[in-house]
Design a protein around this motif. Structure first.
Motif, mmCIF file in Angstrom:
data_model
loop_
_atom_site.group_PDB
_atom_site.id
_atom_site.type_symbol
_atom_site.label_atom_id
_atom_site.label_comp_id
_atom_site.label_asym_id
_atom_site.label_seq_id
_atom_site.Cartn_x
_atom_site.Cartn_y
_atom_site.Cartn_z
ATOM 1 N N SER A 21 0.829 -1.208 0.000
ATOM 2 C CA SER A 21 0.000 0.000 0.000
ATOM 3 C C SER A 21 0.866 1.261 0.000
ATOM 4 N N THR A 23 3.822 1.528 -1.358
ATOM 5 C CA THR A 23 4.378 1.645 -2.701
ATOM 6 C C THR A 23 3.356 2.273 -3.644
ATOM 7 N N LEU A 24 2.119 1.828 -3.548
ATOM 8 C CA LEU A 24 1.053 2.372 -4.381
ATOM 9 C C LEU A 24 0.844 3.862 -4.104
ATOM 10 N N ILE A 25 0.836 4.251 -2.862
ATOM 11 C CA ILE A 25 0.675 5.661 -2.488
ATOM 12 C C ILE A 25 1.841 6.482 -3.025
ATOM 13 N N ILE A 27 3.751 5.823 -5.665
ATOM 14 C CA ILE A 27 3.631 5.931 -7.129
ATOM 15 C C ILE A 27 2.567 6.965 -7.497
ATOM 16 N N LEU A 28 1.434 6.955 -6.806
ATOM 17 C CA LEU A 28 0.387 7.946 -7.068
ATOM 18 C C LEU A 28 0.878 9.365 -6.757
ATOM 19 N N LEU A 29 1.635 9.518 -5.692
ATOM 20 C CA LEU A 29 2.184 10.823 -5.334
ATOM 21 C C LEU A 29 3.133 11.334 -6.417
ATOM 22 N N PHE A 31 3.032 10.539 -9.596
ATOM 23 C CA PHE A 31 2.199 10.905 -10.747
ATOM 24 C C PHE A 31 1.563 12.277 -10.560
ATOM 25 N N VAL A 32 1.040 12.550 -9.365
ATOM 26 C CA VAL A 32 0.413 13.852 -9.087
ATOM 27 C C VAL A 32 1.444 14.975 -9.227
ATOM 28 N N TYR A 35 2.144 15.575 -12.850
ATOM 29 C CA TYR A 35 1.019 16.242 -13.503
ATOM 30 C C TYR A 35 1.032 17.738 -13.227
#
Length: 114
Positions: A21, A23-25, A27-29, A31-32, A35
Motif C-alpha cells: 500500500s 508503494t502504491l501511495i 507511485i500515485l504521489l 504521478f500527481v 502532472y
C-alpha cells in the motif's frame, strides 16, 4: 560445488508485510507531482500558443521558427501567405509562426511609458 550456485539456490527473503500500500501511495504521489509540475503547465502553454496563432490576421508582422521576418498577406485554414519582400511571398504552416512583431512593439512601448 560452486559457492555461487549454492547462493543462487537459496530461498528468497520474505518481503515485509504491508509494503504494497505504501508503494502504491508513493507511485500515485509521483504521478500527481509530475502532472502539476510538468504536464499541466505544458498544456497551458500549448493552449496559449494555439490561441496566439488563431488571433493572427492580415497585416501582422511575424517571425517564423526559422527566423524569416515578414508580413501576413493572407490567412488560410492551416497556413499563412507571408510577404518577405516586395512581391515575394511564401506559404508557411501556422505552427511555424513564433513571434508577432506588431504586438511586441506595442508591448515594448507600453513598458517604456511605465
Amino acid at each position: 560445488m560452486n559457492p555461487l550456485f549454492t547462493l543462487l539456490q537459496a530461498a528468497p527473503a520474505e518481503a515485509p508485510k504491508g509494503g504494497g500500500s505504501m508503494t502504491l501511495i508513493f507511485i500515485l504521489l509521483i504521478f500527481v507531482i509530475f502532472y502539476f509540475f510538468m504536464i499541466r503547465p505544458q498544456q497551458k502553454k500549448q493552449k496559449q500558443v494555439e490561441e496566439f496563432r488563431s488571433k493572427l490576421e492580415k497585416g501582422n508582422k511575424v517571425t517564423t521558427i526559422g527566423g524569416i521576418h515578414g508580413k501576413i498577406r493572407e490567412v488560410k485554414e492551416s497556413t499563412f501567405i507571408i510577404e518577405i519582400a516586395n512581391d515575394v511571398c511564401i506559404e508557411v504552416e501556422k505552427a511555424a509562426i513564433s513571434v508577432d512583431e506588431s504586438q511586441m512593439k506595442t508591448q515594448k512601448s507600453e513598458n517604456k511609458a511605465q
